[in-house]
Design a protein around this motif. Sequence first.
Motif, PDB file in Angstrom:
ATOM      1  N   PHE A 123       0.912  -1.025   0.061  1.00  8.72           N
ATOM      2  CA  PHE A 123       0.081  -0.170  -0.121  1.00  8.72           C
ATOM      3  C   PHE A 123       1.015   1.215   0.142  1.00  8.72           C
ATOM      4  N   ASN A 124       0.559   2.175  -0.849  1.00  9.73           N
ATOM      5  CA  ASN A 124       1.372   3.399  -1.039  1.00  9.73           C
ATOM      6  C   ASN A 124       0.579   4.761  -0.836  1.00  9.73           C
ATOM      7  N   ARG A 125      -0.748   4.356  -0.532  1.00  8.70           N
ATOM      8  CA  ARG A 125      -1.687   5.608  -0.262  1.00  8.70           C
ATOM      9  C   ARG A 125      -2.380   5.371   0.788  1.00  8.70           C
ATOM     10  N   ASP A 126      -2.921   6.403   1.529  1.00  5.02           N
ATOM     11  CA  ASP A 126      -3.910   6.094   2.635  1.00  5.02           C
ATOM     12  C   ASP A 126      -5.277   5.643   1.906  1.00  5.02           C
ATOM     13  N   ASN A 127      -5.962   4.831   2.517  1.00  2.00           N
ATOM     14  CA  ASN A 127      -7.453   4.286   2.143  1.00  2.00           C
ATOM     15  C   ASN A 127      -7.086   3.345   0.742  1.00  2.00           C
ATOM     16  N   GLU A 128      -6.014   2.769   0.727  1.00  2.00           N
ATOM     17  CA  GLU A 128      -5.738   1.772  -0.350  1.00  2.00           C
ATOM     18  C   GLU A 128      -6.281   0.418   0.347  1.00  2.00           C
ATOM     19  N   ALA A 129      -5.943   0.390   1.709  1.00  2.00           N
ATOM     20  CA  ALA A 129      -6.313  -0.892   2.483  1.00  2.00           C
ATOM     21  C   ALA A 129      -7.681  -0.957   2.402  1.00  2.00           C
ATOM     22  N   ASN A 130      -8.276  -2.121   2.444  1.00  2.00           N
ATOM     23  CA  ASN A 130      -9.867  -2.291   2.301  1.00  2.00           C
ATOM     24  C   ASN A 130     -10.456  -1.880   3.624  1.00  2.00           C
ATOM     25  N   PRO A 131     -11.690  -1.234   3.689  1.00  2.00           N
ATOM     26  CA  PRO A 131     -12.025  -0.604   5.007  1.00  2.00           C
ATOM     27  C   PRO A 131     -12.158  -1.773   6.109  1.00  2.00           C
ATOM     28  N   GLY A 132     -11.583  -1.128   6.993  1.00  2.00           N
ATOM     29  CA  GLY A 132     -11.565  -2.132   8.291  1.00  2.00           C
ATOM     30  C   GLY A 132     -10.582  -3.130   8.411  1.00  2.00           C
ATOM     31  N   LEU A 133      -9.527  -3.330   7.486  1.00  2.00           N
ATOM     32  CA  LEU A 133      -8.524  -4.262   7.528  1.00  2.00           C
ATOM     33  C   LEU A 133      -7.568  -3.934   8.495  1.00  2.00           C
ATOM     34  N   VAL A 134      -7.039  -2.684   8.382  1.00  2.00           N
ATOM     35  CA  VAL A 134      -6.018  -2.259   9.352  1.00  2.00           C
ATOM     36  C   VAL A 134      -6.512  -2.042  10.819  1.00  2.00           C
ATOM     37  N   GLU A 135      -7.745  -1.728  10.925  1.00  2.00           N
ATOM     38  CA  GLU A 135      -8.539  -1.484  12.192  1.00  2.00           C
ATOM     39  C   GLU A 135      -8.682  -2.839  12.860  1.00  2.00           C
ATOM     40  N   ARG A 136      -9.069  -3.853  12.117  1.00  2.00           N
ATOM     41  CA  ARG A 136      -9.381  -5.212  12.809  1.00  2.00           C
ATOM     42  C   ARG A 136      -7.924  -5.720  13.326  1.00  2.00           C
ATOM     43  N   LEU A 193      -2.655  -2.764  18.873  1.00  2.00           N
ATOM     44  CA  LEU A 193      -1.877  -1.957  18.189  1.00  2.00           C
ATOM     45  C   LEU A 193      -2.362  -0.607  17.962  1.00  2.00           C
ATOM     46  N   ASN A 194      -1.728   0.258  17.594  1.00  2.00           N
ATOM     47  CA  ASN A 194      -2.279   1.730  17.355  1.00  2.00           C
ATOM     48  C   ASN A 194      -1.499   2.164  16.090  1.00  2.00           C
ATOM     49  N   THR A 195      -2.090   1.913  14.777  1.00  2.00           N
ATOM     50  CA  THR A 195      -1.452   2.265  13.655  1.00  2.00           C
ATOM     51  C   THR A 195      -1.216   4.073  13.607  1.00  2.00           C
ATOM     52  N   ALA A 196      -2.376   4.358  13.911  1.00  2.00           N
ATOM     53  CA  ALA A 196      -2.406   6.059  13.940  1.00  2.00           C
ATOM     54  C   ALA A 196      -0.980   6.747  15.073  1.00  2.00           C
ATOM     55  N   GLN A 197      -1.007   6.166  15.695  1.00  2.00           N
ATOM     56  CA  GLN A 197       0.031   6.470  16.852  1.00  2.00           C
ATOM     57  C   GLN A 197       1.331   6.127  16.344  1.00  2.00           C
ATOM     58  N   LYS A 198       1.673   5.066  15.938  1.00  2.00           N
ATOM     59  CA  LYS A 198       2.548   4.656  14.986  1.00  2.00           C
ATOM     60  C   LYS A 198       3.168   5.458  14.038  1.00  2.00           C
ATOM     61  N   ARG A 199       2.055   6.125  13.451  1.00  2.00           N
ATOM     62  CA  ARG A 199       2.579   7.039  12.191  1.00  2.00           C
ATOM     63  C   ARG A 199       3.234   8.306  12.781  1.00  2.00           C
ATOM     64  N   LYS A 200       2.583   8.927  13.822  1.00  2.00           N
ATOM     65  CA  LYS A 200       2.934  10.047  14.467  1.00  2.00           C
ATOM     66  C   LYS A 200       4.457   9.696  14.848  1.00  2.00           C
ATOM     67  N   ASP A 201       4.847   8.849  15.504  1.00  5.52           N
ATOM     68  CA  ASP A 201       5.851   8.283  16.073  1.00  5.52           C
ATOM     69  C   ASP A 201       7.080   8.485  15.255  1.00  5.52           C
ATOM     70  N   ARG A 202       6.658   7.967  13.919  1.00  3.50           N
ATOM     71  CA  ARG A 202       7.594   7.734  12.751  1.00  3.50           C
ATOM     72  C   ARG A 202       7.904   8.913  11.912  1.00  3.50           C
ATOM     73  N   ALA A 203       7.139  10.154  12.305  1.00  3.49           N
ATOM     74  CA  ALA A 203       7.198  11.322  11.390  1.00  3.49           C
ATOM     75  C   ALA A 203       8.510  11.669  11.125  1.00  3.49           C
ATOM     76  N   ASP A 204       9.537  11.571  12.024  1.00  3.35           N
ATOM     77  CA  ASP A 204      10.769  12.020  11.522  1.00  3.35           C
ATOM     78  C   ASP A 204      11.525  11.066  10.648  1.00  3.35           C
ATOM     79  N   LEU A 205      11.039  10.040  10.388  1.00  2.00           N
ATOM     80  CA  LEU A 205      11.671   9.093   9.471  1.00  2.00           C
ATOM     81  C   LEU A 205      11.488   9.578   8.173  1.00  2.00           C
ATOM     82  N   LYS A 206      10.478  10.498   7.863  1.00  2.00           N
ATOM     83  CA  LYS A 206      10.029  11.130   6.442  1.00  2.00           C
ATOM     84  C   LYS A 206      11.471  11.727   5.840  1.00  2.00           C
ATOM     85  N   ALA A 207      12.227  12.287   6.642  1.00  2.00           N
ATOM     86  CA  ALA A 207      13.801  12.752   6.216  1.00  2.00           C
ATOM     87  C   ALA A 207      14.446  12.148   5.539  1.00  2.00           C
TER      88      ALA A 207
END
Length: 266
Positions: free
Chosen positions: A196-209, A216-230
């Motif tokens: 998956f290379n864009r948000d909302n490519e995963a089928n609805p509910g797949l990641v949440e389930r 686990l918490n995908t949204a929080q993990k995304r925030k924690d890794r924001a500095d890796l964007k560099a």
Amino acid sequence: MRKSCNFFFAMLCLAGTAGIGSGVMAQESAKPKTEPPGAGKSAKTRTLEAGAKVLQSNAPIEGFDIYLVGFHPIKDHPEQQMEAHHYCHQVNEDLAQCVLFDGNTKGANMHGVEYIISEKLFETLPADEKQYWHPHNAEILSGQLMAPGIPEVAEKSLMKTKMNSYGKTWHFWNTGQEGQLADKLPMGKPMLAWSFNRDNEANPGLVERRDKKMELNTAQKRKDRADLKALAKPQSGVDELKGKFGRQTQDIPGVVDKKAAAAARP
């Protein structure tokens, strides 16, 4: 858990193998949805297994001590998507090899394999070979790819080593997801998987389930890794499935297709 450590498990060893082991065990909650047909194991088979465990070596699989969980869409059929539990062996700094399962419990089904290579090795591949390798930056920066049960600092260090890497993944068995039919046994041709290379490519509910059942918490993990964007560089294959999911998707900051980046240069 083995007490020897490869290069990017060094931080885990500093944290103590006993504590890490208990953390991983706490995450054993992803049960497979498919139970293959067949008779239960006989007493003879169980006896043979017990003897083999004592007398035979399992050296080739001893090094598969890195656990990751993420998702794969099938490249030719992007709406067919799988949760993939990776058990990996880091061969050297530039190559890892993984066995993929549909869960992380004792009854999980092996449904694929993945090879992971660095950007350096990817650039040595022939042009016609590169079409089989999917990019990893979106999986990491979105927070979807995780290494459950290990200290946060160790997991982030691990993900940092995989920035700009690529994977070649074949699934041999469609063991199913919610709302999708499963095959009772491996059927048909191997299926080349993508990322998956864009948000909302995963089928609805797949990641949440996945997050709910594994705590686990995908949204929080995304925030924690924001500095890796560099660290993110444009990658091949980011736009390979663009527009093929039948719904609106959004770009992930830092995730850029190499061809699009080149075309945008003056």
